[in-house]
Design a protein around this motif. Structure first.
Motif, PDB file in Angstrom:
ATOM      1  N   VAL A   1      -6.499   5.930   0.748  1.00 16.91           N
ATOM      2  CA  VAL A   1      -7.618   6.288  -0.123  1.00 16.91           C
ATOM      3  C   VAL A   1      -7.849   7.785  -0.007  1.00 16.91           C
ATOM      4  CG1 VAL A   1      -8.691   4.009   0.009  1.00 16.91           C
ATOM      5  CG2 VAL A   1      -9.355   5.787   1.640  1.00 16.91           C
ATOM      6  N   VAL A   2      -8.499   8.344  -1.020  1.00 19.44           N
ATOM      7  CA  VAL A   2      -8.706   9.792  -1.094  1.00 19.44           C
ATOM      8  C   VAL A   2     -10.180  10.100  -0.937  1.00 19.44           C
ATOM      9  CG1 VAL A   2      -8.399  11.857  -2.503  1.00 19.44           C
ATOM     10  CG2 VAL A   2      -6.732   9.987  -2.656  1.00 19.44           C
TER      11      VAL A   2
ATOM     12  N   GLY B   1       0.816  -1.203   0.000  1.00 17.74           N
ATOM     13  CA  GLY B   1       0.000   0.000   0.000  1.00 17.74           C
ATOM     14  C   GLY B   1       0.853   1.257   0.000  1.00 17.74           C
ATOM     15  N   LEU B   2       0.215   2.394  -0.264  1.00 13.93           N
ATOM     16  CA  LEU B   2       0.956   3.654  -0.304  1.00 13.93           C
ATOM     17  C   LEU B   2       1.598   3.982   1.039  1.00 13.93           C
ATOM     18  CD1 LEU B   2      -1.289   6.059  -2.415  1.00 13.93           C
ATOM     19  CD2 LEU B   2       0.759   4.822  -3.114  1.00 13.93           C
ATOM     20  N   GLY B   3       1.013   3.499   2.136  1.00 18.44           N
ATOM     21  CA  GLY B   3       1.610   3.740   3.442  1.00 18.44           C
ATOM     22  C   GLY B   3       2.999   3.153   3.552  1.00 18.44           C
ATOM     23  N   THR B   4       3.212   1.989   2.942  1.00 18.75           N
ATOM     24  CA  THR B   4       4.542   1.372   2.954  1.00 18.75           C
ATOM     25  C   THR B   4       5.524   2.203   2.151  1.00 18.75           C
ATOM     26  OG1 THR B   4       3.561  -0.832   3.183  1.00 18.75           O
ATOM     27  CG2 THR B   4       5.843  -0.724   2.415  1.00 18.75           C
ATOM     28  N   PHE B   5       5.104   2.698   0.984  1.00 11.80           N
ATOM     29  CA  PHE B   5       5.975   3.559   0.191  1.00 11.80           C
ATOM     30  C   PHE B   5       6.343   4.825   0.970  1.00 11.80           C
ATOM     31  CE2 PHE B   5       4.253   0.944  -3.193  1.00 11.80           C
ATOM     32  CZ  PHE B   5       5.309   0.834  -4.080  1.00 11.80           C
ATOM     33  N   ALA B   6       5.388   5.354   1.731  1.00 18.89           N
ATOM     34  CA  ALA B   6       5.643   6.575   2.497  1.00 18.89           C
ATOM     35  C   ALA B   6       6.616   6.333   3.643  1.00 18.89           C
ATOM     36  CB  ALA B   6       4.327   7.132   3.033  1.00 18.89           C
ATOM     37  N   ASP B   7       6.683   5.112   4.145  1.00 21.01           N
ATOM     38  CA  ASP B   7       7.487   4.812   5.324  1.00 21.01           C
ATOM     39  C   ASP B   7       8.942   4.486   5.006  1.00 21.01           C
ATOM     40  OD1 ASP B   7       5.346   5.252   6.959  1.00 21.01           O
ATOM     41  OD2 ASP B   7       4.793   3.140   7.160  1.00 21.01           O
ATOM     42  N   VAL B   8       9.286   4.295   3.734  1.00 21.11           N
ATOM     43  CA  VAL B   8      10.674   3.997   3.385  1.00 21.11           C
ATOM     44  C   VAL B   8      11.352   5.247   2.843  1.00 21.11           C
ATOM     45  CG1 VAL B   8      10.180   1.563   2.929  1.00 21.11           C
ATOM     46  CG2 VAL B   8      10.087   3.215   1.034  1.00 21.11           C
ATOM     47  N   ASP B   9      12.685   5.241   2.867  1.00 23.27           N
ATOM     48  CA  ASP B   9      13.454   6.394   2.380  1.00 23.27           C
ATOM     49  C   ASP B   9      13.545   6.415   0.865  1.00 23.27           C
ATOM     50  OD1 ASP B   9      14.616   7.756   4.872  1.00 23.27           O
ATOM     51  OD2 ASP B   9      15.073   5.652   5.237  1.00 23.27           O
ATOM     52  N   LEU B  10      13.568   5.244   0.250  1.00 26.14           N
ATOM     53  CA  LEU B  10      13.627   5.188  -1.208  1.00 26.14           C
ATOM     54  C   LEU B  10      13.263   3.791  -1.670  1.00 26.14           C
ATOM     55  CD1 LEU B  10      16.568   3.655  -2.028  1.00 26.14           C
ATOM     56  CD2 LEU B  10      17.442   5.820  -1.212  1.00 26.14           C
TER      57      LEU B  10
ATOM     58  N   ASN C   1       6.140   3.838  -9.834  1.00 26.73           N
ATOM     59  CA  ASN C   1       6.416   5.242 -10.111  1.00 26.73           C
ATOM     60  C   ASN C   1       5.311   6.136  -9.545  1.00 26.73           C
ATOM     61  OD1 ASN C   1       7.789   7.461 -11.863  1.00 26.73           O
ATOM     62  ND2 ASN C   1       5.655   7.509 -12.543  1.00 26.73           N
ATOM     63  N   GLN C   2       4.058   5.781  -9.784  1.00 27.06           N
ATOM     64  CA  GLN C   2       2.943   6.597  -9.287  1.00 27.06           C
ATOM     65  C   GLN C   2       2.895   6.593  -7.764  1.00 27.06           C
ATOM     66  OE1 GLN C   2      -0.289   4.761 -11.406  1.00 27.06           O
ATOM     67  NE2 GLN C   2      -0.012   6.038 -13.224  1.00 27.06           N
ATOM     68  N   ALA C   3       3.166   5.428  -7.163  1.00 27.53           N
ATOM     69  CA  ALA C   3       3.169   5.345  -5.701  1.00 27.53           C
ATOM     70  C   ALA C   3       4.291   6.202  -5.110  1.00 27.53           C
ATOM     71  CB  ALA C   3       3.331   3.896  -5.261  1.00 27.53           C
ATOM     72  N   CYS C   4       5.453   6.184  -5.746  1.00 27.53           N
ATOM     73  CA  CYS C   4       6.572   6.989  -5.260  1.00 27.53           C
ATOM     74  C   CYS C   4       6.275   8.476  -5.387  1.00 27.53           C
ATOM     75  CB  CYS C   4       7.844   6.631  -6.028  1.00 27.53           C
ATOM     76  SG  CYS C   4       8.565   5.037  -5.564  1.00 27.53           S
ATOM     77  N   TRP C   5       5.618   8.859  -6.481  1.00 31.22           N
ATOM     78  CA  TRP C   5       5.305  10.282  -6.662  1.00 31.22           C
ATOM     79  C   TRP C   5       4.283  10.743  -5.630  1.00 31.22           C
ATOM     80  CZ3 TRP C   5       9.182  10.898  -9.691  1.00 31.22           C
ATOM     81  CH2 TRP C   5       9.492  12.173 -10.159  1.00 31.22           C
ATOM     82  N   LYS C   6       3.291   9.908  -5.361  1.00 32.13           N
ATOM     83  CA  LYS C   6       2.262  10.284  -4.397  1.00 32.13           C
ATOM     84  C   LYS C   6       2.829  10.419  -2.986  1.00 32.13           C
ATOM     85  CE  LYS C   6      -1.514   8.346  -7.094  1.00 32.13           C
ATOM     86  NZ  LYS C   6      -2.353   7.171  -7.360  1.00 32.13           N
ATOM     87  N   THR C   7       3.870   9.677  -2.688  1.00 34.28           N
ATOM     88  CA  THR C   7       4.450   9.695  -1.338  1.00 34.28           C
ATOM     89  C   THR C   7       5.781  10.429  -1.279  1.00 34.28           C
ATOM     90  OG1 THR C   7       5.484   7.533  -1.769  1.00 34.28           O
ATOM     91  CG2 THR C   7       3.313   7.528  -0.716  1.00 34.28           C
TER      92      THR C   7
ATOM     93  N   HIS D   1       2.227  12.885 -11.832  1.00 35.28           N
ATOM     94  CA  HIS D   1       2.734  13.938 -10.956  1.00 35.28           C
ATOM     95  C   HIS D   1       1.668  14.401  -9.973  1.00 35.28           C
ATOM     96  CE1 HIS D   1       6.005  15.096 -14.140  1.00 35.28           C
ATOM     97  NE2 HIS D   1       6.086  13.851 -13.723  1.00 35.28           N
ATOM     98  N   ASP D   2       1.329  13.533  -9.053  1.00 31.31           N
ATOM     99  CA  ASP D   2       0.356  13.851  -8.012  1.00 31.31           C
ATOM    100  C   ASP D   2       0.986  13.517  -6.674  1.00 31.31           C
ATOM    101  OD1 ASP D   2      -1.915  14.601  -6.713  1.00 31.31           O
ATOM    102  OD2 ASP D   2      -3.094  12.839  -7.271  1.00 31.31           O
ATOM    103  N   THR D   3       0.792  14.369  -5.681  1.00 29.59           N
ATOM    104  CA  THR D   3       1.390  14.173  -4.365  1.00 29.59           C
ATOM    105  C   THR D   3       0.296  14.135  -3.308  1.00 29.59           C
ATOM    106  OG1 THR D   3       3.399  15.344  -5.048  1.00 29.59           O
ATOM    107  CG2 THR D   3       3.044  15.058  -2.690  1.00 29.59           C
ATOM    108  N   TYR D   4       0.368  13.130  -2.438  1.00 32.65           N
ATOM    109  CA  TYR D   4      -0.597  12.977  -1.354  1.00 32.65           C
ATOM    110  C   TYR D   4       0.030  13.442  -0.034  1.00 32.65           C
ATOM    111  CZ  TYR D   4      -3.550   9.837  -4.216  1.00 32.65           C
ATOM    112  OH  TYR D   4      -4.359   9.303  -5.185  1.00 32.65           O
ATOM    113  N   ASP D   5      -0.804  13.962   0.847  1.00 29.98           N
ATOM    114  CA  ASP D   5      -0.360  14.315   2.190  1.00 29.98           C
ATOM    115  C   ASP D   5      -0.564  13.101   3.093  1.00 29.98           C
ATOM    116  OD1 ASP D   5       0.396  15.482   4.531  1.00 29.98           O
ATOM    117  OD2 ASP D   5      -1.282  16.883   4.655  1.00 29.98           O
TER     118      ASP D   5
END
Length: 399
Positions: free
Chosen positions: A374-375, A120-129, A144-150, A268-272
């Protein structure tokens, strides 16, 4: 040999040095930064083996490795962690097990499954790269999309024969992977998505010709870029951001390609994610919708990261089957009627509002990835919801 000559050759025994002594001699090196770092490796084949090996030897503190495949005999010539007795075991689990043996300082966590459905996107957000050892466009596009969002840097690697390329995508400023795709790439992805529910997906079975030497070179460069990204406070912005280093092993030609950033690119979308509201994945969507309407007003809908196949209905014999799974989770042939084998008319959903038939279901019911985001959207306004990790009982089922 004289006593003076012996004294000159007398060096401090290696065992008296710290494990990472030689690399910490580099002036800008920060071993504590690497120890505290967390890296996601997607793909545990030839590239993935080399990526994890290099990260482990370097002393990166936490590595998450994801792959859906099992080990085959043909993997043994290119994968340092695999043994003949491992055939049939999951790649990610074996890599994690052997990597921990290589360096007990490091934590290596396996994820078995399709990266599109298991992370999930939460996992992408929790890693450095994120480091990519993938072999298909769909998975790369998702990562790519998951990395951009996070806002997570993505270092992609690819190889064929004695040729390879390493690309660094550094959100939100650089070009991204989708920026490098041409019209033909998008056509192939669209065709594959269309056919995936109808017939056996032969493209997924394609094997890329390569060698252990090529994977070693590509993965070595990827981890080198990862180390520089982790030291960006000391080294500055990555020189390869939005660019790819290409090499031709047969002739030893190499060059760098800089990719233009497409401002209209849909990736190119970024989530908070950091400030996202947290909900249990077993909470009914009606609770999420009610919360979202309190934030944004009536008419707010919950948008999912994955398109859901709600049901299939045969236009010839009228058979209807409820499916309720993300598109990538469905096996080939699931888009055909099980009675007459005619193509179904499929019903899709990617949003849930107070009128949705999915309102009483949960993220677990729809097989959404663990720790996904989710949004909640009302017009141009939106807020974010992060799904908490799934609690499991002693039998391994959701609690």
């Amino acid at each position: 040999m004289t006593a003076t000559e012996r004294q000159r050759l007398d060096v401090q025994p290696e065992e008296e040095h710290d494990r990472y002594h030689r690399q910490t001699l580099i002036s800008w090196w920060d071993q504590e930064r690497l120890r505290d770092a967390s890296v996601l490796v997607v793909g545990a084949g030839a590239l993935g083996n080399e990526l994890v090996k290099n990260l482990v030897l370097t002393g990166v503190g936490r590595i998450v490795v994801a792959d859906l495949d099992r080990i085959e005999n043909s993997n043994l010539s290119r994968c340092v962690f695999f043994r003949a007795g491992d055939e049939g075991r999951y790649k990610a689990e074996v890599v994690a097990e052997r990597a921990c043996d290589l360096n007990p300082d490091v934590v290596v966590e396996p994820i078995v499954g399709d990266v599109r459905l298991s992370i999930g996107l939460g996992t992408f957000a929790d890693v450095d790269l994120v480091l990519g050892g993938l072999d298909n466009r769909e998975a790369r596009l998702f990562v790519n999309q998951a990395c951009w969002k996070t806002s997570t840097p993505f270092v992609d690697g690819a190889m064929e024969g004695l040729m390879g390329v390493v690309r660094v995508f550094d959100p939100p400023e650089s070009a991204c992977y989708e920026c490098t795709m041409n019209e033909r790439d998008h056509e192939l992805i669209a065709a594959r998505r269309t056919c995936a529910l109808l017939t056996r997906d032969d493209l997924a079975e394609g094997k890329v010709p390569t060698t252990a030497t090529t994977s070693g070179v590509v993965a070595g460069l990827q981890v080198q870029e990862a180390i520089k990204l982790l030291h960006r406070e000391r080294l500055g912005p990555p020189a390869l951001a939005g660019a790819g280093f290409h090499f031709v092993g047969l002739t030893h030609d190499s060059y760098v390609v800089r990719y233009p950033r497409r401002e209209e690119c849909l990736s190119h979308d970024t989530y908070d994610v950091e400030d996202a509201e947290v909900f249990s994945p077993t909470a009914p969507f009606r609770e999420l919708v009610a919360w979202a309407e309190r934030q944004l007003g009536e008419g707010t809908a919950i948008e999912l990261e994955h398109e859901i196949v709600v049901a299939g209905e045969c236009t010839r014999c009228g058979v209807r089957e409820e499916i309720l799974r993300p598109v990538p989770a469905l096996d080939a042939g699931r888009g055909l009627c099980f009675e007459c084998l005619e193509p179904w008319r499929l019903e899709f959903a990617h949003a849930i509002d107070r009128e949705s038939p999915l309102l009483g279901l949960t993220a677990v019911d729809l097989d959404l990835p663990p720790e996904d985001v989710v949004v909640a959207r009302a017009g141009a306004d939106r807020v974010f919801v992060r799904l908490a990790p799934v609690a499991v009982d002693t039998a391994g089922a959701p609690a």
